[in-house]
Design a protein around this motif. Structure first.
Motif, short mmCIF file in Angstrom:
data_model
loop_
_atom_site.label_atom_id
_atom_site.label_comp_id
_atom_site.label_asym_id
_atom_site.label_seq_id
_atom_site.Cartn_x
_atom_site.Cartn_y
_atom_site.Cartn_z
N THR A 1 -8.31 73.37 51.63
CA THR A 1 -7.35 72.39 51.10
C THR A 1 -8.09 71.09 50.78
OG1 THR A 1 -5.55 73.39 52.34
CG2 THR A 1 -5.22 71.13 51.61
N ARG A 2 -9.00 70.70 51.67
CA ARG A 2 -9.76 69.47 51.45
C ARG A 2 -10.63 69.59 50.20
NH1 ARG A 2 -13.15 68.78 56.05
NH2 ARG A 2 -11.26 68.73 57.27
N ILE A 3 -11.16 70.76 49.97
CA ILE A 3 -12.01 70.97 48.78
C ILE A 3 -11.21 70.71 47.50
CG2 ILE A 3 -13.14 72.78 47.41
CD1 ILE A 3 -14.06 73.99 50.15
N TYR A 4 -9.98 71.24 47.45
CA TYR A 4 -9.16 71.00 46.26
C TYR A 4 -8.72 69.54 46.19
CZ TYR A 4 -8.79 75.86 44.73
OH TYR A 4 -9.07 77.11 44.24
N ASP A 5 -8.31 68.98 47.33
CA ASP A 5 -7.81 67.60 47.33
C ASP A 5 -8.87 66.62 46.86
OD1 ASP A 5 -5.41 68.49 48.21
OD2 ASP A 5 -5.61 67.79 50.29
N SER B 1 -9.68 74.43 60.56
CA SER B 1 -9.24 75.77 60.19
C SER B 1 -9.70 76.07 58.76
CB SER B 1 -7.73 75.88 60.28
OG SER B 1 -7.14 75.15 59.23
N ARG B 2 -9.72 77.36 58.44
CA ARG B 2 -10.10 77.74 57.07
C ARG B 2 -9.19 77.05 56.06
NH1 ARG B 2 -9.47 82.75 59.69
NH2 ARG B 2 -11.47 83.64 60.33
N GLN B 3 -7.90 77.00 56.39
CA GLN B 3 -6.97 76.41 55.43
C GLN B 3 -7.27 74.93 55.22
OE1 GLN B 3 -2.67 76.25 56.34
NE2 GLN B 3 -2.36 77.06 54.28
N ALA B 4 -7.58 74.22 56.31
CA ALA B 4 -7.89 72.79 56.18
C ALA B 4 -9.15 72.60 55.33
CB ALA B 4 -8.07 72.17 57.55
N VAL B 5 -10.14 73.47 55.54
CA VAL B 5 -11.41 73.36 54.81
C VAL B 5 -11.18 73.49 53.31
CG1 VAL B 5 -13.57 74.59 54.35
CG2 VAL B 5 -12.87 74.15 56.71
N VAL C 1 -18.76 82.54 69.35
CA VAL C 1 -18.35 81.32 70.06
C VAL C 1 -18.37 80.11 69.12
CG1 VAL C 1 -20.65 80.87 70.95
CG2 VAL C 1 -18.71 79.92 72.11
N PHE C 2 -19.39 80.06 68.26
CA PHE C 2 -19.46 78.95 67.31
C PHE C 2 -18.35 79.05 66.27
CE2 PHE C 2 -23.50 78.43 69.20
CZ PHE C 2 -23.76 77.07 69.12
N HIS C 3 -18.06 80.30 65.92
CA HIS C 3 -17.01 80.53 64.95
C HIS C 3 -15.68 80.02 65.50
CE1 HIS C 3 -15.12 82.39 61.60
NE2 HIS C 3 -14.26 82.99 62.40
N LEU C 4 -15.43 80.34 66.79
CA LEU C 4 -14.19 79.94 67.44
C LEU C 4 -14.10 78.41 67.52
CD1 LEU C 4 -11.92 81.60 68.73
CD2 LEU C 4 -12.96 81.13 70.94
N LEU C 5 -15.23 77.81 67.90
CA LEU C 5 -15.28 76.36 68.03
C LEU C 5 -14.97 75.71 66.67
CD1 LEU C 5 -16.06 74.11 70.01
CD2 LEU C 5 -18.38 74.27 69.14
N ARG C 6 -15.61 76.24 65.63
CA ARG C 6 -15.43 75.68 64.31
C ARG C 6 -13.98 75.84 63.86
NH1 ARG C 6 -14.87 77.29 59.74
NH2 ARG C 6 -15.35 76.04 57.92
N TRP C 7 -13.41 77.00 64.19
CA TRP C 7 -12.03 77.27 63.81
C TRP C 7 -11.10 76.24 64.44
CZ3 TRP C 7 -8.86 79.43 60.60
CH2 TRP C 7 -7.53 79.64 60.96
N ARG C 8 -11.40 75.91 65.70
CA ARG C 8 -10.55 74.96 66.40
C ARG C 8 -10.69 73.58 65.77
NH1 ARG C 8 -7.71 76.15 70.46
NH2 ARG C 8 -7.88 78.16 71.44
N LEU C 9 -11.88 73.23 65.33
CA LEU C 9 -12.10 71.90 64.77
C LEU C 9 -11.53 71.80 63.36
CD1 LEU C 9 -15.75 71.30 65.98
CD2 LEU C 9 -13.68 70.23 66.85
N GLY D 1 -0.92 87.14 43.27
CA GLY D 1 -2.00 86.18 43.52
C GLY D 1 -1.85 85.62 44.92
N VAL D 2 -2.95 85.63 45.69
CA VAL D 2 -2.92 85.08 47.06
C VAL D 2 -4.06 84.09 47.21
CG1 VAL D 2 -3.18 85.64 49.52
CG2 VAL D 2 -1.89 87.18 48.04
N ASP D 3 -3.78 82.97 47.84
CA ASP D 3 -4.83 81.99 48.15
C ASP D 3 -4.42 81.25 49.42
OD1 ASP D 3 -7.30 80.77 46.25
OD2 ASP D 3 -6.60 79.39 47.83
N ILE D 4 -5.40 80.66 50.07
CA ILE D 4 -5.15 80.01 51.36
C ILE D 4 -4.62 78.58 51.19
CG2 ILE D 4 -7.47 78.98 51.72
CD1 ILE D 4 -7.33 80.19 54.59
N VAL D 5 -4.75 78.01 49.98
CA VAL D 5 -4.36 76.60 49.78
C VAL D 5 -2.92 76.52 49.25
CG1 VAL D 5 -4.94 74.46 48.58
CG2 VAL D 5 -6.77 75.96 49.40
N ALA D 6 -2.03 75.96 50.08
CA ALA D 6 -0.60 75.97 49.77
C ALA D 6 -0.27 75.21 48.49
CB ALA D 6 0.17 75.38 50.95
N SER D 7 -0.92 74.05 48.25
CA SER D 7 -0.60 73.25 47.06
C SER D 7 -1.00 74.00 45.78
CB SER D 7 -1.30 71.89 47.12
OG SER D 7 -2.70 72.09 47.31
#
Ligand code: SAM
Length: 234
Positions: free
Chosen positions: A33-37, A27-31, A17-25, A99-105
């Motif tokens: 992407t912010r790290i690289y940005d 997403s893995r991709q947003a997390v 349930v916490f995982h789902l909540l966190r995902w909604r707030l 090569g695969v990664d979640i960060v589009a940029s």
């Protein structure tokens, strides 16, 4: 007290349930992407962090081509590939590198700078993406950043590709694996212990240099137990 709080956090990190909540707030991709940005991982050389610097990969860069040769591998899935900082310096003895990664940029830049007939890069979330088949999957410095639940999804997704070999970095001296939320923080994981319970690797090599010494270990993927995110393995 801090140990109790740590245990509570850890236990909540394993709850769906916490995982789902966190995902909604976030997403893995947003997390990620912010790290690289925001250059969160604090390396002047690589957006993927100090573990992806050349000084952390001396031995790996020397040993990986020979290992792929000995395995007779013709294809490699680098999942995740990050910014390709150290891998760009290796002459890989394979016909195809994915090569695969979640960060589009990051992937756009990898493809622009390093993509060619042999090397292709794609955006994908390793927990669920339809991944290309390759003889060997390299998953370096990734599972240390994710929850047990996400690690279990990623390993099962790797298994679905039909790959023969999995290369992961592990920390044999760790006595207990801690759960955490997926994100910029990381902890050392020993894949021989719960919730992974992997058998002894077929072989391993030193990785991480002085930055973060670990073993990059090789397993036959079909031989690995199914990981139970709640702490057991079968
Ligand atoms: C510390 S970097 C390591 C990159 C590369 N393996 C290396 O050795 O340089 C971790 C990478 O994992 C990626 N990542 C984290 N979770 C992911 C997921 N679910 N799917 C795809 N990539 C992910 C991040 O975007 C980041 O590039």
């Amino acid at each position: 007290m801090s140990t109790m709080l740590g245990r509570l956090r850890e236990s909540l990190a394993g709850q769906g349930v916490f995982h789902l909540l966190r995902w909604r707030l976030t997403s893995r991709q947003a997390v990620f992407t912010r790290i690289y940005d925001s250059a969160t991982w604090g390396s002047a050389e690589s957006g993927s962090g100090t573990g992806s610097e050349l000084r952390a990969t001396d031995n790996l860069r020397e040993q990986l081509p020979g290992l792929l040769d000995r395995l007779g591998a013709t294809s490699l899935l680098d999942a995740p590939c990050g910014d390709f900082n150290w891998m760009q310096h290796i002459d890989l003895p394979v016909e195809k590198y994915y090569g695969v990664d979640i960060v589009a940029s990051v992937i756009a830049e990898d493809q622009r700078r390093y993509g060619d007939d042999r090397r292709s890069f794609a955006v994908g979330d390793l927990t669920e993406a339809d991944l290309p088949h390759a003889d060997v999957i390299l998953c370096r410095d990734c599972l240390v950043h994710v929850s047990f639940a996400d690690a279990a999804l990623i390993i099962e997704n790797f298994r679905r590709t039909g790959a023969t070999w999995l290369l992961l970095n592990t920390y044999p001296e760790v006595e207990r694996n801690r759960n955490q939320f997926t994100g910029s923080n990381w902890r050392q994981l020993n894949f021989g212990l719960p919730p992974f319970g992997f058998p002894e690797p077929v072989e391993s090599m030193a990785d991480g240099g002085d930055v973060d010494p670990s073993r990059l270990a090789l397993w036959k993927l079909p031989d690995l137990p199914t990981v139970q995110p709640n702490g057991a393995s079968r």
